[in-house]
Scaffold this active site. Structure first.
Site, PDB file in Angstrom:
ATOM      1  N   CYS A   1      -7.250 -16.063  -2.498  1.00  0.00           N
ATOM      2  CA  CYS A   1      -8.598 -16.508  -2.837  1.00  0.00           C
ATOM      3  C   CYS A   1      -9.540 -15.952  -1.787  1.00  0.00           C
ATOM      4  O   CYS A   1      -9.456 -16.313  -0.616  1.00  0.00           O
ATOM      5  CB  CYS A   1      -8.677 -18.031  -2.868  1.00  0.00           C
ATOM      6  SG  CYS A   1     -10.340 -18.658  -3.196  1.00  0.00           S
TER       7      CYS A   1
ATOM      8  N   GLU B   1     -11.401 -14.212  -9.044  1.00  0.00           N
ATOM      9  CA  GLU B   1     -10.248 -13.332  -8.872  1.00  0.00           C
ATOM     10  C   GLU B   1     -10.597 -12.013  -9.560  1.00  0.00           C
ATOM     11  O   GLU B   1     -11.492 -11.957 -10.410  1.00  0.00           O
ATOM     12  CB  GLU B   1      -8.978 -13.929  -9.480  1.00  0.00           C
ATOM     13  CG  GLU B   1      -8.445 -15.153  -8.754  1.00  0.00           C
ATOM     14  CD  GLU B   1      -7.918 -14.865  -7.354  1.00  0.00           C
ATOM     15  OE1 GLU B   1      -7.921 -13.676  -6.935  1.00  0.00           O
ATOM     16  OE2 GLU B   1      -7.508 -15.820  -6.680  1.00  0.00           O
TER      17      GLU B   1
END
Length: 219
Positions: A2, A102
């Protein structure tokens, strides 16, 4: 991993969600990047929300630049990796967010995808924090986001995702007196895919300096 996320919810809503006062004077953040201050919920007494730098500097580190490499911590190795095992044992936190990005591989391109809860409510990533003492005596508080294997929604985009802690398990994760490794590791599961949504967004989010509402608009 992340590497970017958002916190655009009203801070009154964030404070209510985490049952703690949020710092005053904060603004919506559409493209939070490593090295920046982020909001962490801790409970080493009463719950509170405080800013910490994203990128964990272990208390034993000689060079603070190690934090640039420790923005994420794999759930599978928290208890054994020297950089994280001390914090996993007694310095756990929640990192306030309401979505994350993402990047999906599309040929030679990487396409940014925004992932969030269907409810659009804020949530807490599982996090760890440390207090590092600089040579001049200053205390620098830093943190990292715990990641796990991706759920069915995220897997076509990336093989890992940040751990989103269910509200019912937040007290367990935050409690510094909780030492049961099995109970703590049971928190670190992929969030249910059916409770989440995702869509492609503008490549503008690739620029960490760009932090505007257009970051979360569907492409």
């Amino acid at each position: 991993m992340c590497g970017r996320f958002t916190l655009v919810s009203p801070f009154v809503a964030v404070a209510e969600r985490f049952r703690a006062a949020a710092p005053a004077g904060l603004r919506p953040r559409y493209n939070i990047a490593p090295g920046q201050d982020i909001l962490c919920v801790v409970a080493d007494g009463a719950r509170r929300i405080e800013p910490m730098r994203w990128g964990l500097i272990p208390f034993w580190a000689k060079d603070p630049s190690i934090g640039n490499r420790l923005i994420n911590a794999r759930a599978e190795t928290l208890a054994v990796k020297p950089s994280f095992r001390g914090a996993f044992a007694k310095r756990r936190c929640l990192i306030a967010a309401d979505g994350f990005y993402e990047w999906r591989q599309a040929g030679r391109r990487k396409v940014p995808v925004y992932v969030f809860l269907k409810s659009r409510e804020p949530f807490g990533f599982a996090g760890l924090y440390e207090v590092w003492k600089a040579p001049d005596g200053r205390e620098i508080r830093t943190c990292t986001i715990v990641t796990t294997g991706a759920n069915d929604l995220v897997r076509p985009i990336h093989d890992r995702m940040p751990v989103i802690v269910p509200e019912t398990l937040e007290d367990r994760w935050l409690d510094p007196a909780e030492k049961d490794r099995g109970l703590l590791e049971s928190v670190l599961m992929p969030y249910p895919a059916e409770a989440m949504e995702a869509y492609e967004v503008t490549p503008a989010v690739n620029n960490a300096a760009h932090d505007g509402p257009d970051c979360i608009l569907p492409a």
